[in-house]
Design a protein around this motif. Sequence first.
Motif, PDB file in Angstrom:
ATOM      1  N   PRO A   1       0.810  -1.226   0.000  1.00  0.00           N
ATOM      2  CA  PRO A   1       0.000   0.000   0.000  1.00  0.00           C
ATOM      3  C   PRO A   1       0.839   1.270   0.000  1.00  0.00           C
ATOM      4  CG  PRO A   1      -0.100  -1.080   2.134  1.00  0.00           C
ATOM      5  CD  PRO A   1       0.690  -1.977   1.238  1.00  0.00           C
ATOM      6  N   GLU A   2       2.075   1.163   0.413  1.00  0.00           N
ATOM      7  CA  GLU A   2       2.931   2.348   0.430  1.00  0.00           C
ATOM      8  C   GLU A   2       3.482   2.693  -0.946  1.00  0.00           C
ATOM      9  OE1 GLU A   2       5.303   3.194   4.459  1.00  0.00           O
ATOM     10  OE2 GLU A   2       5.997   1.476   3.309  1.00  0.00           O
ATOM     11  N   THR A   3       3.695   1.660  -1.762  1.00  0.00           N
ATOM     12  CA  THR A   3       4.353   1.901  -3.050  1.00  0.00           C
ATOM     13  C   THR A   3       3.444   1.632  -4.249  1.00  0.00           C
ATOM     14  OG1 THR A   3       5.096  -0.387  -3.222  1.00  0.00           O
ATOM     15  CG2 THR A   3       6.569   1.171  -2.100  1.00  0.00           C
ATOM     16  N   GLY A   4       2.421   0.845  -4.046  1.00  0.00           N
ATOM     17  CA  GLY A   4       1.552   0.482  -5.160  1.00  0.00           C
ATOM     18  C   GLY A   4       2.042  -0.711  -5.955  1.00  0.00           C
ATOM     19  N   PHE A   5       3.163  -1.302  -5.560  1.00  0.00           N
ATOM     20  CA  PHE A   5       3.619  -2.491  -6.284  1.00  0.00           C
ATOM     21  C   PHE A   5       2.668  -3.664  -6.026  1.00  0.00           C
ATOM     22  CE2 PHE A   5       7.737  -0.392  -6.779  1.00  0.00           C
ATOM     23  CZ  PHE A   5       8.087  -0.804  -8.060  1.00  0.00           C
ATOM     24  N   VAL A   6       2.285  -4.311  -7.116  1.00  0.00           N
ATOM     25  CA  VAL A   6       1.432  -5.487  -6.996  1.00  0.00           C
ATOM     26  C   VAL A   6       2.293  -6.708  -7.271  1.00  0.00           C
ATOM     27  CG1 VAL A   6      -0.522  -6.744  -7.982  1.00  0.00           C
ATOM     28  CG2 VAL A   6      -0.604  -4.243  -7.776  1.00  0.00           C
TER      29      VAL A   6
ATOM     30  N   PHE B   1      -2.151  -1.882 -14.140  1.00  0.00           N
ATOM     31  CA  PHE B   1      -2.180  -1.588 -12.705  1.00  0.00           C
ATOM     32  C   PHE B   1      -0.741  -1.373 -12.243  1.00  0.00           C
ATOM     33  CE2 PHE B   1      -5.540  -5.073 -13.240  1.00  0.00           C
ATOM     34  CZ  PHE B   1      -6.449  -4.178 -13.779  1.00  0.00           C
ATOM     35  N   SER B   2      -0.170  -0.303 -12.755  1.00  0.00           N
ATOM     36  CA  SER B   2       1.231  -0.002 -12.461  1.00  0.00           C
ATOM     37  C   SER B   2       1.311   0.639 -11.084  1.00  0.00           C
ATOM     38  CB  SER B   2       1.785   0.934 -13.518  1.00  0.00           C
ATOM     39  OG  SER B   2       1.015   2.110 -13.545  1.00  0.00           O
ATOM     40  N   PRO B   3       2.486   0.591 -10.469  1.00  0.00           N
ATOM     41  CA  PRO B   3       2.594   1.123  -9.100  1.00  0.00           C
ATOM     42  C   PRO B   3       2.043   2.549  -8.951  1.00  0.00           C
ATOM     43  CG  PRO B   3       4.587  -0.066  -9.665  1.00  0.00           C
ATOM     44  CD  PRO B   3       3.742  -0.038 -10.901  1.00  0.00           C
ATOM     45  N   PRO B   4       2.361   3.477  -9.861  1.00  0.00           N
ATOM     46  CA  PRO B   4       1.820   4.827  -9.649  1.00  0.00           C
ATOM     47  C   PRO B   4       0.289   4.862  -9.624  1.00  0.00           C
ATOM     48  CG  PRO B   4       3.574   4.886 -11.273  1.00  0.00           C
ATOM     49  CD  PRO B   4       3.280   3.440 -11.004  1.00  0.00           C
ATOM     50  N   ARG B   5      -0.362   4.057 -10.475  1.00  0.00           N
ATOM     51  CA  ARG B   5      -1.824   4.036 -10.505  1.00  0.00           C
ATOM     52  C   ARG B   5      -2.399   3.432  -9.245  1.00  0.00           C
ATOM     53  NH1 ARG B   5      -2.759   2.594 -16.246  1.00  0.00           N
ATOM     54  NH2 ARG B   5      -2.470   4.600 -17.266  1.00  0.00           N
ATOM     55  N   VAL B   6      -1.820   2.309  -8.838  1.00  0.00           N
ATOM     56  CA  VAL B   6      -2.331   1.623  -7.658  1.00  0.00           C
ATOM     57  C   VAL B   6      -2.122   2.516  -6.441  1.00  0.00           C
ATOM     58  CG1 VAL B   6      -2.082  -0.427  -6.201  1.00  0.00           C
ATOM     59  CG2 VAL B   6      -1.842  -0.626  -8.688  1.00  0.00           C
ATOM     60  N   TRP B   7      -0.959   3.106  -6.384  1.00  0.00           N
ATOM     61  CA  TRP B   7      -0.611   3.989  -5.269  1.00  0.00           C
ATOM     62  C   TRP B   7      -1.588   5.170  -5.203  1.00  0.00           C
ATOM     63  CZ3 TRP B   7       1.335   9.065  -5.994  1.00  0.00           C
ATOM     64  CH2 TRP B   7       1.823   9.678  -4.845  1.00  0.00           C
TER      65      TRP B   7
ATOM     66  N   ALA C   1      -4.575   5.339  -6.386  1.00  0.00           N
ATOM     67  CA  ALA C   1      -5.920   4.886  -6.023  1.00  0.00           C
ATOM     68  C   ALA C   1      -6.012   4.615  -4.518  1.00  0.00           C
ATOM     69  CB  ALA C   1      -6.279   3.629  -6.808  1.00  0.00           C
ATOM     70  N   ILE C   2      -4.963   4.054  -3.968  1.00  0.00           N
ATOM     71  CA  ILE C   2      -4.968   3.768  -2.526  1.00  0.00           C
ATOM     72  C   ILE C   2      -4.995   5.077  -1.732  1.00  0.00           C
ATOM     73  CG2 ILE C   2      -3.601   2.803  -0.617  1.00  0.00           C
ATOM     74  CD1 ILE C   2      -2.652   0.642  -2.589  1.00  0.00           C
ATOM     75  N   ARG C   3      -4.237   6.042  -2.204  1.00  0.00           N
ATOM     76  CA  ARG C   3      -4.232   7.338  -1.505  1.00  0.00           C
ATOM     77  C   ARG C   3      -5.603   7.997  -1.559  1.00  0.00           C
ATOM     78  NH1 ARG C   3       1.036  10.820  -1.353  1.00  0.00           N
ATOM     79  NH2 ARG C   3      -0.554  12.065  -0.435  1.00  0.00           N
ATOM     80  N   GLU C   4      -6.217   7.870  -2.727  1.00  0.00           N
ATOM     81  CA  GLU C   4      -7.549   8.460  -2.888  1.00  0.00           C
ATOM     82  C   GLU C   4      -8.523   7.802  -1.905  1.00  0.00           C
ATOM     83  OE1 GLU C   4      -8.700  11.005  -4.182  1.00  0.00           O
ATOM     84  OE2 GLU C   4     -10.844  10.535  -3.884  1.00  0.00           O
ATOM     85  N   ARG C   5      -8.438   6.489  -1.817  1.00  0.00           N
ATOM     86  CA  ARG C   5      -9.315   5.803  -0.868  1.00  0.00           C
ATOM     87  C   ARG C   5      -9.005   6.234   0.562  1.00  0.00           C
ATOM     88  NH1 ARG C   5     -12.738   0.998  -0.336  1.00  0.00           N
ATOM     89  NH2 ARG C   5     -13.039   1.022   1.911  1.00  0.00           N
ATOM     90  N   GLY C   6      -7.711   6.366   0.847  1.00  0.00           N
ATOM     91  CA  GLY C   6      -7.301   6.814   2.180  1.00  0.00           C
ATOM     92  C   GLY C   6      -7.940   8.153   2.518  1.00  0.00           C
ATOM     93  N   ARG C   7      -7.923   9.036   1.551  1.00  0.00           N
ATOM     94  CA  ARG C   7      -8.534  10.355   1.785  1.00  0.00           C
ATOM     95  C   ARG C   7     -10.024  10.224   2.072  1.00  0.00           C
ATOM     96  NH1 ARG C   7      -4.538  12.998  -1.201  1.00  0.00           N
ATOM     97  NH2 ARG C   7      -5.200  12.142  -3.186  1.00  0.00           N
ATOM     98  N   GLN C   8     -10.669   9.357   1.269  1.00  0.00           N
ATOM     99  CA  GLN C   8     -12.111   9.172   1.475  1.00  0.00           C
ATOM    100  C   GLN C   8     -12.400   8.554   2.842  1.00  0.00           C
ATOM    101  OE1 GLN C   8     -12.886   6.916  -2.072  1.00  0.00           O
ATOM    102  NE2 GLN C   8     -13.726   8.683  -3.147  1.00  0.00           N
ATOM    103  N   GLU C   9     -11.531   7.645   3.257  1.00  0.00           N
ATOM    104  CA  GLU C   9     -11.729   7.043   4.574  1.00  0.00           C
ATOM    105  C   GLU C   9     -11.568   8.089   5.672  1.00  0.00           C
ATOM    106  OE1 GLU C   9      -9.263   3.609   5.181  1.00  0.00           O
ATOM    107  OE2 GLU C   9     -10.132   2.530   3.486  1.00  0.00           O
TER     108      GLU C   9
END
Lengths: 812, 166, 333
Positions: free
Chosen positions: A654-659, A774-780, A782-790
């Motif tokens: 979740p910190e880097t977006g690497f899948v 689903f490259s790291p920058p995209r995943v990252w 998206a996770i940040r966006e969700r974090g903000r919403q949370e």
Amino acid sequence: MKLEDFRGRQADSAASEEELREALEREFQVIGRRLRRTDGMSKSTGRTLYADDITLPGMLHAKILRSPHAHALIKSIDASAALELRGVHAVVTGADMPVPYGIIPWTRDEYPLCVDKVRYIGDGVAAVAAIDEDTANRALDSIEVEYEVLPHFLDPEEALERSDTPIHEPHKPGQNGNISKKVHLEFEDVEKGLADSDVVIEGEYYFEGTTHTPIEPHCAIGYFDPSGKLTVWSATQVPHYLHRELARVLELDVAKVRVIQPPVGGAFGGKSEPFDLEFCVAKLAMITARPVKILYTREEVFYAHRGRHPMLMHYKTGADRHGRIKAVDATTIIDGGAYSSFGLVTTYYSGQLITAPYQMESYRFDSTRVYTNKPCCGPKRGHGSVQPRFAIEVQLDKIAEALDIDPIELRRRNFIGTNTRTINELRITSNGFLQCLEEVERASAWKSKHRKLDYGRGVGVAGSCYISGTNYPIYPNDMPQSAVQLQVDRSGRVAVFAGASEIGQGSDSMLAYIVAEELGVPLDYIRILSADTDLTPVDLGAYSSRVTFMCGNACIDAARKIKKLVCEAVAEAWNCKAKSIMLAGGWAFKAEDTAQKMPISEAFNLAEAKFGALGATGSYNTPKDIHGTYRGGTIGSSPAFSFTAHVAEVDVDPETGFVEIHKIWIAHDCGRALNPLLVEGQMEGSVYMGAAEAIMEEHIFKETGLHNAPSLLDYKIPTSLDTPEMQSIIVESIDPEGPYGAKEAGEGPLHPSIPAIACAIYDAVGVRLDRLPFSPPRVWAAIRERGRQEEAGELSPWKSPPISVPLPATGD
Amino acid sequence: MIEALRLTVNGDTQEIGVPSHYTLLEALRYVLGYTGSKQGCDKGDCGACTVLLDGQPALSCILPVQEAIDREVTTVEGLAGPDGPHPLQDAFDLTGAAQCGFCTPGILMSAASLLQRNQSPSNHEIREALSGNLCRCTGYTKIFDAVEIAARALRENRPAAEVVRA
Amino acid sequence: MLRLHPYRYHRPKELGEALELLREHRGDSMPIAGGTDLMPNMKHGLYTPSHLVALKGVEELHVIEERDGELVIGAAETLTRVASDPLIKRRLPGLARAAEGIAHPMIRNIGTIGGNVCLDTRCTYYNQTYFWREALGFCLKKDGDVCYVVKGGSRCVAAHSADTPPMLMTLGATVDLATADGARSVPLTKFFTADGIWNTVREPDELVIRVRVPIPSPRLRTSYQKVRERKSVDFPLLGIALAVEIDDSHLIESISLVVAGLGAKPRVVGGLDKIAGGQRLTPDIIEEVARRAHRQCNPLDNLIVDTDWRHAMVAVYVRRAFEEVLGQPLAAA
Ligand SMILES: Cc1cc2nc3c(=O)[nH]c(=O)nc-3n(C[C@H](O)[C@H](O)[C@H](O)COP(=O)(O)OP(=O)(O)OC[C@H]3O[C@@H](n4cnc5c(N)ncnc54)[C@H](O)[C@@H]3O)c2cc1C
Ligand code: FES
Ligand code: FES
């Protein structure tokens, strides 16, 4: 040579008495076993000769001058300085080959070299043949081309609007020249279906373009012999179509053209139509009376492309509260690049091929393929249907979530069944999809994982179907889609002449297994001579997963004709019924008494003595009543469909977006697995390719239309350290029409990878990635966006107990 | 400019004339006729051109031909001897690890060097050793199997086919 | 195939001979060690010297030994050697790991540490074929006068992309250089310049002879964090080297942090002594260091990968570097 001499030799590889008794118990002797490939040892010892390994005496080397502009008119070409260089033998330009070509007869919109207009950066403009590549390159530098640059379009939506600057002349006045193909089909009442649904999910998905990147770059050699016969060796997967197009474009008698396809070093759809290099080597050979070779650089392979179309897909899917699909409404914009290629088919496939394995009550698709000033897209493994499969499977995951139904259960409830028709009237026969679901559910321990793993780890599931060959050939005709000719030598050696193209998928081996099964000869007694239009009967080529099904059936047909003669001859000698004679393990023997046997060569000799020279042809053609009754209804129909299910398990950082794809379980219904080892190879290769498209591959362009980075360093394909662990599970729903019940395995298994990974990422971290890759920058992001919403309280934390995601420092 | 060089390839020492700006790969393929080594990218990104230089895997497409002087070059053609194929080759054949076969010569050279150093490589060590050789067909799974089988065959001094059966 | 231009390939056996050749053909010659950087670059038409002076055969450039409190590594030693040499692994494990993460095995077998230190800068607009660069319009690093990364920019910002220099810099390494006229030594921190066209103080006819690294105190802990898309082959998107000297109670005696993969010069993150020197290494200090690094390091569009993400990764990987030197996750620190 006396018969006894053969005996001793064959004893080496012939079966023992015990094995023959065992053979009686088994349904098949060869089929279904994990056997070596016929070409495995020559490939493993570096002996296989690929196109670029061929050097002919006096051979010249040619290079193609390519356009630096994405869209421009050619005002003039001056090659006089090039022709004066020492070592230069000939220069050709578009004017030398002004006949348009194209793999689909209705959309011939390419020239071997551009005639008056270039349409993407990399489009061929002129070609030079010289004593070596260095000289040819120097000659290219001295060719003067004057261009008038036109506005260029990289975005299909922009191209759609700009009909004032058509990339191609419209077919009819008033039409938009930037529309390559448009298809709109509706089956049952979609509006009503949506209105009746308990849940409707709407989503927009974007599939970025990807390309095949076979490790072998395209290569072709032309030779024009003094009697006026043209021979072209080419790393192609469609020698038959190349044969026809060469003759047509170069205005030669087809009978005087010969195409030889050496073993191909990977293709995946990237070599399934004619390319500029084949016409150029042919024409230059005709002009210079010397053999001419062109070997693409890796950069040129990226420009030749024909890879996966970028697609922007808008989906609306409705279901009742039990999760049964009531309506699917799909609108798709397809970025075609500069030419048509297979685009007409792609446009249909983008809608036609997703109507199984699920039942849907109503379905509508509207697909528009648009020309843009980029390398031309075409068929890549899973042609046309990998993109919409991503959309529809993720839609199903979203429905399952909305209805709180397990996604595997949801798929089960929608199972379309066996021996049925899809909503768009395609015939389905054998169908092992339910078993595929069950297998991956069990193997992956799905029930203990889905929504139950710790934050950061997740599982996802997806299903799919794919054709085993297209039911109709690319140019309309009633002749067989595939044919095979067998010739039997007195030594017991059987030669198989087949048009099928060995591109690594194992088609040569498949033919050998069939002959070995039917005629009982050891595998090393079989010679496969494939894909040489002077020697082999027509097979349409290695595309649409058609070879095993079609050429396999043709081969059985031929082999059984010979088998019949051999059994009759032996039965006569032994004074018994032909029915009692078995051919297996290098022997002809009596089923009731295995001690009564003769070497297979002796049996062949008896047959030859009785019937004359032993040879046979066999052919296969598709059934003709299995398609839709509407316009376009033939496209997508196939004599059989394969089915696949995947479960993917991923770790998301979740910190880097690497899948990190931890593992993929793949269950694939290929009908009967003729050689499970090769089927697994196809499954694993497919999944690897799909997984790579999911997380790293991206065929993209700079604003000028220049390829972003045409190299194997910058276009990322996974290394041995990146490839996921895989577990292949073969499901065999014996197909009523396939050879021994076989269907396809080369393309189907790719489809579910991408949606399964998307859904696994969602399960892991709660973000929906509807845009590839689903490259790291995209995943990252998206996770940040969700974090903000949370944080804002708009969403509750994903998975309990809630774990706060450490957000990277944002700076001061 | 043509340069006269003495190269030792697969045990044979030969004097050849090559343009001085040739790479070892060009000299092997187009001058000496060792077409086993393949070209997939021509600039160090794919590993198809891997050969052994004094036993170590190296990329012949970015190696100036002169760097091979006074060194032992081994290509895939040199892996199999009069006694038959190398256990790796046999294992590749057995497992279907070569599909199109284009990456195979390079991969075999990397794997051969690994097995020379380490007769019991772990899965991770195999992945590491092959991590400069791209394969687009197999997903690498059967290749890993093949290397493991060959390692066992070498360790146990018996044919790969027997290892598989066991 | 990609063609190389014609050249003469010189294979000197002695250093003096090599330096003499470079002087004789100054302006039209280049040293070549493993060639794993130069050969692809020449195939792209980025360099076309008529003379290549090969270094692999030069005896003096091969050495790995401990001498006068320093570890001396000859410029022509291969990366494989640097990654696996027992002495280096024992004394400078961070360097061995940085070397181990370079490219892939075949490149490490041939590529050298000297070549790595002198690696040409990289940029998405530069490491391309002649056709590609011409089609786009040549950039100011080669053949042209515009910068596509910094619009209107007049200074090349191609990225320093080598993996060993950041680690070597944190370790206080020095390079010994020589021309036919004499020798000099330059600390690695002074070796690189911010000019992407030629990002070192090395003269074109000057050779790196060896790298010298002071043997660190046993309390020095190092970490090299390489961010890359694939687990092999790829150049660093970011290379973060950390060296901290801490005692058993985690008191920081010295700290050095270098980040590469940004512009032409690896960035030494400044002001760390002030915030960390003499302090106990706590999550707060680490956070403060990460924040500074983040503020001082701004990735550019010279690589294709999203700059916002790369920027954020600076902080993430600085934290991970600390985790590695502490041998435990931060939460437990
Ligand atoms: C596919 C691929 C992936 C790569 N990945 C990485 C990576 O992940 N990380 C990384 O750091 N590098 C990477 N590289 C680059 C390169 O392989 C390494 O940096 C290697 O260390 C360069 O060393 P070399 O000896 O081959 O240099 P060369 O190519 O021989 O030389 C590089 C430059 O330095 C000069 N030079 C060499 N030696 C000296 C000397 N002693 N004195 C003065 N000048 C000298 C040369 O003139 C040339 O300009 C990669 C290369 C490729 C092709
Ligand atoms: S051809 Fe040498 S690495 Fe690709
Ligand atoms: S087998 Fe085809 S690339 Fe590896």
